[in-house]
Design a protein around this motif. Sequence first.
Motif, PDB file in Angstrom:
ATOM      1  N   ILE A   1       7.482   5.730   4.242  1.00 36.39           N
ATOM      2  CA  ILE A   1       6.817   4.442   4.036  1.00 36.39           C
ATOM      3  C   ILE A   1       6.167   4.038   5.362  1.00 36.39           C
ATOM      4  CG2 ILE A   1       7.105   1.996   3.435  1.00 36.39           C
ATOM      5  CD1 ILE A   1       9.699   2.754   1.980  1.00 36.39           C
ATOM      6  N   VAL A   2       4.942   3.605   5.284  1.00 35.78           N
ATOM      7  CA  VAL A   2       4.273   3.047   6.463  1.00 35.78           C
ATOM      8  C   VAL A   2       4.074   1.554   6.218  1.00 35.78           C
ATOM      9  CG1 VAL A   2       2.185   3.027   7.866  1.00 35.78           C
ATOM     10  CG2 VAL A   2       3.116   5.202   7.046  1.00 35.78           C
ATOM     11  N   GLU A   3       4.513   0.790   7.198  1.00 41.09           N
ATOM     12  CA  GLU A   3       4.461  -0.671   7.038  1.00 41.09           C
ATOM     13  C   GLU A   3       3.429  -1.261   7.986  1.00 41.09           C
ATOM     14  OE1 GLU A   3       8.199  -3.275   6.837  1.00 41.09           O
ATOM     15  OE2 GLU A   3       7.706  -3.316   8.964  1.00 41.09           O
ATOM     16  N   PHE A   4       2.453  -1.947   7.421  1.00 43.02           N
ATOM     17  CA  PHE A   4       1.531  -2.712   8.268  1.00 43.02           C
ATOM     18  C   PHE A   4       2.140  -4.076   8.521  1.00 43.02           C
ATOM     19  CE2 PHE A   4      -1.631   0.180   6.395  1.00 43.02           C
ATOM     20  CZ  PHE A   4      -2.227   0.617   7.559  1.00 43.02           C
TER      21      PHE A   4
ATOM     22  N   SER B   1       3.497  -0.330   2.795  1.00 46.39           N
ATOM     23  CA  SER B   1       4.055  -1.675   2.712  1.00 46.39           C
ATOM     24  C   SER B   1       3.215  -2.605   3.575  1.00 46.39           C
ATOM     25  CB  SER B   1       5.504  -1.669   3.220  1.00 46.39           C
ATOM     26  OG  SER B   1       5.984  -2.989   3.359  1.00 46.39           O
ATOM     27  N   VAL B   2       3.023  -3.803   3.102  1.00 46.19           N
ATOM     28  CA  VAL B   2       2.248  -4.783   3.873  1.00 46.19           C
ATOM     29  C   VAL B   2       3.148  -5.976   4.161  1.00 46.19           C
ATOM     30  CG1 VAL B   2       0.246  -6.296   3.880  1.00 46.19           C
ATOM     31  CG2 VAL B   2       0.107  -4.047   2.808  1.00 46.19           C
ATOM     32  N   LYS B   3       3.444  -6.160   5.436  1.00 45.62           N
ATOM     33  CA  LYS B   3       4.315  -7.262   5.839  1.00 45.62           C
ATOM     34  C   LYS B   3       3.453  -8.446   6.251  1.00 45.62           C
ATOM     35  CE  LYS B   3       7.899  -8.471   9.229  1.00 45.62           C
ATOM     36  NZ  LYS B   3       8.769  -7.954  10.299  1.00 45.62           N
ATOM     37  N   VAL B   4       3.633  -9.546   5.538  1.00 39.50           N
ATOM     38  CA  VAL B   4       2.842 -10.742   5.832  1.00 39.50           C
ATOM     39  C   VAL B   4       3.768 -11.942   5.967  1.00 39.50           C
ATOM     40  CG1 VAL B   4       0.777  -9.917   4.659  1.00 39.50           C
ATOM     41  CG2 VAL B   4       2.476 -11.226   3.379  1.00 39.50           C
ATOM     42  N   SER B   5       3.239 -12.950   6.584  1.00 36.77           N
ATOM     43  CA  SER B   5       4.003 -14.187   6.696  1.00 36.77           C
ATOM     44  C   SER B   5       3.685 -15.086   5.489  1.00 36.77           C
ATOM     45  CB  SER B   5       3.684 -14.856   8.028  1.00 36.77           C
ATOM     46  OG  SER B   5       4.522 -15.974   8.196  1.00 36.77           O
ATOM     47  N   THR B   6       3.981 -16.365   5.624  1.00 42.14           N
ATOM     48  CA  THR B   6       3.955 -17.224   4.446  1.00 42.14           C
ATOM     49  C   THR B   6       3.070 -18.463   4.644  1.00 42.14           C
ATOM     50  OG1 THR B   6       5.994 -18.181   5.313  1.00 42.14           O
ATOM     51  CG2 THR B   6       6.214 -16.523   3.593  1.00 42.14           C
TER      52      THR B   6
ATOM     53  N   VAL C   1       4.773  -5.322  -1.103  1.00 41.41           N
ATOM     54  CA  VAL C   1       4.375  -6.521  -0.374  1.00 41.41           C
ATOM     55  C   VAL C   1       5.642  -7.133   0.197  1.00 41.41           C
ATOM     56  CG1 VAL C   1       3.412  -8.841  -0.529  1.00 41.41           C
ATOM     57  CG2 VAL C   1       2.319  -6.959  -1.747  1.00 41.41           C
ATOM     58  N   HIS C   2       5.663  -7.245   1.489  1.00 44.46           N
ATOM     59  CA  HIS C   2       6.859  -7.730   2.189  1.00 44.46           C
ATOM     60  C   HIS C   2       6.545  -9.110   2.754  1.00 44.46           C
ATOM     61  CE1 HIS C   2       9.681  -7.062   5.942  1.00 44.46           C
ATOM     62  NE2 HIS C   2       9.901  -8.215   5.350  1.00 44.46           N
ATOM     63  N   LEU C   3       7.182 -10.123   2.189  1.00 44.04           N
ATOM     64  CA  LEU C   3       6.991 -11.500   2.664  1.00 44.04           C
ATOM     65  C   LEU C   3       8.041 -11.804   3.715  1.00 44.04           C
ATOM     66  CD1 LEU C   3       6.703 -13.388  -0.764  1.00 44.04           C
ATOM     67  CD2 LEU C   3       4.850 -12.410   0.600  1.00 44.04           C
ATOM     68  N   ASP C   4       7.597 -12.267   4.866  1.00 41.80           N
ATOM     69  CA  ASP C   4       8.542 -12.604   5.936  1.00 41.80           C
ATOM     70  C   ASP C   4       8.464 -14.110   6.180  1.00 41.80           C
ATOM     71  OD1 ASP C   4      10.496 -12.035   7.808  1.00 41.80           O
ATOM     72  OD2 ASP C   4       9.061 -11.651   9.419  1.00 41.80           O
ATOM     73  N   GLY C   5       9.464 -14.815   5.749  1.00 38.26           N
ATOM     74  CA  GLY C   5       9.464 -16.275   5.819  1.00 38.26           C
ATOM     75  C   GLY C   5       9.657 -16.798   7.225  1.00 38.26           C
TER      76      GLY C   5
ATOM     77  N   GLU D   1       4.319  -5.953 -12.379  1.00 38.76           N
ATOM     78  CA  GLU D   1       5.097  -4.730 -12.612  1.00 38.76           C
ATOM     79  C   GLU D   1       4.555  -3.539 -11.823  1.00 38.76           C
ATOM     80  OE1 GLU D   1       7.908  -4.984 -13.963  1.00 38.76           O
ATOM     81  OE2 GLU D   1       7.508  -7.071 -14.518  1.00 38.76           O
ATOM     82  N   GLU D   2       3.526  -3.770 -11.035  1.00 35.98           N
ATOM     83  CA  GLU D   2       2.943  -2.655 -10.280  1.00 35.98           C
ATOM     84  C   GLU D   2       3.181  -2.771  -8.781  1.00 35.98           C
ATOM     85  OE1 GLU D   2      -1.013  -1.364 -11.426  1.00 35.98           O
ATOM     86  OE2 GLU D   2      -0.881  -2.724 -13.126  1.00 35.98           O
ATOM     87  N   VAL D   3       3.880  -3.786  -8.392  1.00 34.76           N
ATOM     88  CA  VAL D   3       4.100  -3.972  -6.960  1.00 34.76           C
ATOM     89  C   VAL D   3       5.549  -4.378  -6.717  1.00 34.76           C
ATOM     90  CG1 VAL D   3       3.353  -6.404  -6.956  1.00 34.76           C
ATOM     91  CG2 VAL D   3       3.175  -5.078  -4.874  1.00 34.76           C
ATOM     92  N   THR D   4       6.099  -3.886  -5.623  1.00 35.01           N
ATOM     93  CA  THR D   4       7.456  -4.255  -5.233  1.00 35.01           C
ATOM     94  C   THR D   4       7.373  -5.384  -4.222  1.00 35.01           C
ATOM     95  OG1 THR D   4       8.194  -1.992  -5.576  1.00 35.01           O
ATOM     96  CG2 THR D   4       9.611  -3.399  -4.222  1.00 35.01           C
ATOM     97  N   LEU D   5       8.110  -6.436  -4.504  1.00 32.85           N
ATOM     98  CA  LEU D   5       8.067  -7.617  -3.630  1.00 32.85           C
ATOM     99  C   LEU D   5       9.382  -7.698  -2.856  1.00 32.85           C
ATOM    100  CD1 LEU D   5       6.453 -10.170  -2.854  1.00 32.85           C
ATOM    101  CD2 LEU D   5       7.626 -11.351  -4.718  1.00 32.85           C
ATOM    102  N   MET D   6       9.291  -7.501  -1.558  1.00 32.47           N
ATOM    103  CA  MET D   6      10.472  -7.586  -0.695  1.00 32.47           C
ATOM    104  C   MET D   6      10.394  -8.880   0.117  1.00 32.47           C
ATOM    105  SD  MET D   6      12.123  -4.817  -1.462  1.00 32.47           S
ATOM    106  CE  MET D   6      13.391  -4.547  -0.220  1.00 32.47           C
TER     107      MET D   6
END
Lengths: 433, 474
Positions: A185-188, A255-260, A279-283, A321-326
């Motif tokens: 996995i490569v995470e931006f 994976s795309v790590k974004v803020s909120t 999609v990785h949400l970082d609160g 259903e096509e994306v994983t939300l972390m």
Amino acid sequence: MANIAGKTDEQLIVEKHIANFHKGFAYWPRAEEAPPALGDSRWTQDLILATWLMAETGQVPDNGLEYKIGASGGGFDVLDFNIPSQDQWLPADTEIDLSLPLNRRDDGAQLKINIPMYGGGMSYGSISEHVMQARARAAQHLGTFTSTGEGGYPPSLVPYKDHIITQVATGMFGVREETIQYAPIVEFKYAQGAKPGLGGHLLGDKATDVVAAMRESVPWVSLFSPFPFHSVYSVEDHRKHVDWIRTTNPRALVSVKVSTPTDVDMVAVGSYFAGAHIVHLDGSYGGTGAAPEIAKKNIAMPIEFAIPKVHKYLVSENVREEVTLMASGGVRTAYDVAKAIALGADGCVMGTAELIAIGCTRCSNCERGRGCPFGLTTTDPLLQQLMPADWGQQRIVNMYNAYAIQLRDLLRKLGLKSIRELRGRRDLLRYVG
Amino acid sequence: MPEHREAAAGYHRYHIPTQPAPDIEKWPSRFKVKVRRSGLAKLLIKEVFHYRGRKDVILSRPCMYGVFSGPVGGFMPREEHCVGCLRCTTEFPEFVRIEHNPERRSLGDSYFTFNYVDQIAYEASSGLVPVRGAGYRGKFGGEGWDGMWTDMSEIVRPTRDGIHGRETISTVVDIGFTPNYLEFDPSGQPTGSTPHYLSIQLPIVLDAPQTELAAGVARIYARTAAELDTLVVLPFEYTTGLGEFGDAIVPVVRPEHARRLGQLGFTPRIIEMQGWDEALYAAITTAFPLAIVALRTGFEETDALVSYAQRGIKVFHLLADYHGRSADGGFVLDLIRGAHTAFVDAGIREEVTLLGSGGMIAAEHMPKAMICGLDAVAVDTPLLVALQARFGGECSARGASSFRLPTDLNEAWGVQRLKNLCASWRDQLLEILGAMGLREVRRLRGEMGRAMFMKTLEADAFAGLLGYTEASNG
């Protein structure tokens, strides 16, 4: 009397302090009174001590420590589960599945993790190589992942590469063809919850020779990563980023790590349409090795509010259903994980909890001078020896084992056989604020 | 040299020079370090035998910060060095105990809590942005400022880069009057109202106490304001002898000063009336026809502000008490929104300037107040705290609060402390603006769409959950 012959003073000093630490980590969770200056609203004395106990035993604390919630007065701390009456629970011997597929698209490897959690990015330099090794080995043992963070990919991690996410952040430290090719996995990292809208911070005292060499920078000079990616000002630009990774490593998930921010829902959908698998949400209440205090508290929304916003929007756009939300950023306990999933996430990314398992007291001195006095957020040659990788690995594994016990117990009581059935089940939550 | 080159050569990027200005009055340490001496003695004896006299091993201490590095080590800990890492109590739980120091925690009052005092002290002594490890440690949200978050831009933002020395984000704000539009006669000459304002380099105005306490700080404040290229609001009585800083001074006048306006030793660019008074207004405009006249009044007067604007007032300095409350109990954040909205509804928001004071005690309150509608913040109690003033009990009422300044307060130190504080707040403002993708602070004013409020977010996220009602979040 211990054998001290043939040992250097440094070896003895390290052994002495390690023995003392281990004694203390075992003593305090069982003591009648907690250390008076330990803890804060988010990570209370009880949460820290309970995490130490779980990391030691691998079991759920049974000595009265509050291990489910903190005392922040909001978010996860004002949510609880509606546990039905006992006659509706699943039988005790029911197999409860905690595994989580990370790829819901047609392309790329079909990766699955055994627990609905993986380790968040912590960069070399912000933490020690021993801590990175401990996290990587634990991820391998547990069948999940951990992330390099943005400080490069130490060669000692290569044996665990199948369980390591390579992070590509705005500083591009250590981003090389081989580190992309290692990665399942490569995470931006577009943004980080603890300092949304700002780049990574590594203060000069911690940019040692080895850290600077890894980052191809100048020793003892503070490193402030830019923000944002200067090649990305649109979803289309982001798509080019994804293509770049795919060209280098076609099998890697992205994976795309974004803020909120206020438009986090739009950002998530844009990330999906640009090709992200995760999609990785970082609160905004997430952890960090160093961040301006003003950013930690005041910029972007807490994860508890971002998850349902994004989940609902992904559903309305027919792409859920096509994306994983972390989710990450203030997820502290197994119950926080379950609440995040009930609010709409698929799983969680953990950071601070892992550090607490290996001895962090959350004293907030990570950035100061030589770094952490417990040997965690430091690359000081002496200090980092205070946390041996094998000990750290076991502590992290134990903590997740205790989390898994709690999650299985909770799901059984909720009448669910799989963690995947919990996603978006807001009806199982209640507000207790 | 061609004129444009000369102008370019004369350009300098606004910068506040900072330098360390350590406390002049010793404050209580953050932590109490308690070591049971018998326990320590036993440990040392045990280790002497265990390590067979290897001194470096025996004396290897659990503290990296020097708490046990005095001549007698742990027998007399140096508490002022303790950062609360808890390594010592983790290693030696049987005889070392770290506690929060109640004396330190008693600094400030119930609103200006010790955490804020600590933060201001750090900012004023260093001039730096507070940067620390680990995540946020406080309550989830809450009332007032704590229930508000600012926005950030994720990727779509070509205007970023203002911090860390790459590109300028302007913190200049204009104080005065700007018409909604200009009118011209057939020959192209402007007719009607023309702009009448001055610019300051940062959205911070220094607001001195309107009490005798001002005597002790007036010169420090005035010099600081002049060096920062901003303004200081001083009681009329305490402007004497400060003529050299006249461009920076905003005298506050009351009706009894009307006949003494000529006694000011300088021509003010702005003058502030303490409450509306028709005769005083006339006297000011007669004595200082070029001066901008501001009205200093409580937020309770919001309903009347538009009418004052119609009578000629274009700058309003709105006051809450030091705890951010108006006389009728409203909180300053909501009060600012109310005042801003009143002018927006009247269609003249662009014509007036709103300054605000009261309850804005941390760097983050400044951008939040501006998002709610202020043009600039007139900072009050934080300046006193930066000068190490001690609170005499609860300090909320402007005229009846008791602060004690250090006995050896001196001008050079005081000026540097205030400059450091302003530099730190400005840099933190840049962090917020940078995160939002704004290149100038004037765009922040009233940008409610770039703010998030806990009430709204919680309702969006939790509505429908069992037990949640609108009343749940107040």
